[in-house]
Design a protein around this motif. Structure first.
Motif, PDB file in Angstrom:
ATOM      1  N   LYS A  18      91.666  49.376  57.920  1.00 22.09           N
ATOM      2  CA  LYS A  18      90.257  49.271  57.519  1.00 22.09           C
ATOM      3  C   LYS A  18      89.409  48.719  58.658  1.00 22.09           C
ATOM      4  N   LYS A  19      89.889  47.656  59.261  1.00 22.07           N
ATOM      5  CA  LYS A  19      89.138  47.048  60.370  1.00 22.07           C
ATOM      6  C   LYS A  19      88.982  48.058  61.512  1.00 22.07           C
ATOM      7  N   MET A  20      90.048  48.793  61.814  1.00 24.33           N
ATOM      8  CA  MET A  20      89.977  49.781  62.898  1.00 24.33           C
ATOM      9  C   MET A  20      89.029  50.916  62.519  1.00 24.33           C
ATOM     10  N   ARG A  21      89.102  51.385  61.277  1.00 26.73           N
ATOM     11  CA  ARG A  21      88.214  52.475  60.839  1.00 26.73           C
ATOM     12  C   ARG A  21      86.755  52.054  60.969  1.00 26.73           C
ATOM     13  N   ASP A  22      86.433  50.852  60.513  1.00 26.65           N
ATOM     14  CA  ASP A  22      85.062  50.346  60.624  1.00 26.65           C
ATOM     15  C   ASP A  22      84.643  50.255  62.087  1.00 26.65           C
ATOM     16  N   HIS A  23      85.544  49.784  62.929  1.00 27.19           N
ATOM     17  CA  HIS A  23      85.253  49.609  64.354  1.00 27.19           C
ATOM     18  C   HIS A  23      84.994  50.946  65.048  1.00 27.19           C
ATOM     19  N   VAL A  24      85.861  51.915  64.828  1.00 32.18           N
ATOM     20  CA  VAL A  24      85.704  53.182  65.554  1.00 32.18           C
ATOM     21  C   VAL A  24      84.527  54.014  65.038  1.00 32.18           C
ATOM     22  N   PHE A  25      84.158  53.828  63.769  1.00 29.25           N
ATOM     23  CA  PHE A  25      82.973  54.536  63.279  1.00 29.25           C
ATOM     24  C   PHE A  25      81.697  53.924  63.850  1.00 29.25           C
ATOM     25  N   ALA A  26      81.747  52.643  64.209  1.00 37.62           N
ATOM     26  CA  ALA A  26      80.578  51.981  64.783  1.00 37.62           C
ATOM     27  C   ALA A  26      80.522  52.111  66.311  1.00 37.62           C
ATOM     28  N   ASP A  27      81.649  52.451  66.935  1.00 36.89           N
ATOM     29  CA  ASP A  27      81.719  52.451  68.398  1.00 36.89           C
ATOM     30  C   ASP A  27      82.461  53.706  68.896  1.00 36.89           C
ATOM     31  N   PRO A  28      81.725  54.728  69.327  1.00 37.94           N
ATOM     32  CA  PRO A  28      82.358  55.972  69.786  1.00 37.94           C
ATOM     33  C   PRO A  28      83.335  55.761  70.947  1.00 37.94           C
ATOM     34  N   ALA A  29      83.072  54.788  71.822  1.00 42.41           N
ATOM     35  CA  ALA A  29      83.995  54.534  72.937  1.00 42.41           C
ATOM     36  C   ALA A  29      85.323  53.996  72.408  1.00 42.41           C
ATOM     37  N   ALA A  30      85.267  53.157  71.384  1.00 40.02           N
ATOM     38  CA  ALA A  30      86.500  52.644  70.772  1.00 40.02           C
ATOM     39  C   ALA A  30      87.273  53.774  70.111  1.00 40.02           C
ATOM     40  N   LYS A  31      86.547  54.687  69.479  1.00 45.38           N
ATOM     41  CA  LYS A  31      87.200  55.839  68.851  1.00 45.38           C
ATOM     42  C   LYS A  31      87.955  56.654  69.902  1.00 45.38           C
TER      43      LYS A  31
END
Length: 193
Positions: A64-77
């Protein structure tokens, strides 16, 4: 090889389970991704190294934390994809090579978005469902999370345009089973010499 895809909550897993019940070997990239990021998974150490300790809980990636992070940050995705996608492709190829059934069902949620996966399959099978079914099927996620994932995926019309075959999953489980059974027979015929 048949590539199975569809939007979030469309019923890909239910269709894949039916194909497996009928004897098809199923290689599911989501299952492999979960295995790579669960406790003891091959990617967990790298996830922690790239994203930090906060993204690993009890030895597994905090999905969940990773999903939230990558949806907010394209570079993290992109960083997560650069880590996971080669591992997923490698494990998929190994499982496909070990398959014993006349054809393999390769479940790839982002099949339409990935030229690499599309080039690996002989047919594209899309599981299609109305938007209200997709949103209602994902009980673990909020409606907003589902809609965000839907926006990140190829549009429904694009998936349908790329399909060789379509399963309409807007009805009952029995209707799904009947469609899978008919396609299974078709794919067996295609696979026979």
């Amino acid at each position: 090889m048949v590539g199975l895809t569809g939007g979030i909550g469309s019923g890909k897993s239910a269709a894949a389970d039916e194909f497996a019940r009928l004897g098809a070997d199923v290689v599911d990239t989501d299952v492999i991704a979960h295995e790579l990021t669960q406790k003891g998974g091959a990617a967990v150490t790298q996830v922690q190294k790239i994203f930090g300790r906060a993204f690993v809980v009890d030895g597994a990636m905090d999905r969940k934390k990773m999903r939230d992070h990558v949806f907010a940050d394209p570079a993290a995705k992109r960083r997560l994809e650069q880590l996971l996608h080669p591992l997923i492709r490698e494990e998929s190829a190994r499982r496909i090579a070990a398959a014993k059934s006349p054809y393999v069902l390769h479940v790839v949620p982002l099949l339409i978005e990935s030229a690499d996966y599309r080039s690996r399959v002989n047919r594209v099978l899309v599981v299609d469902a109305p938007e209200e079914v997709q949103v209602g099927e994902r009980s673990r996620l909020s409606e907003e999370e589902v809609r965000a994932i839907m926006r990140a995926q190829s549009p429904r019309a694009e998936r349908l345009a790329a399909a060789d075959d379509v399963i309409d999953n807007g009805g009952s489980r029995d209707a799904l089973r009947k469609q899978v059974a008919a396609l299974h027979q078709k794919y067996l015929q295609f696979a026979s010499p």
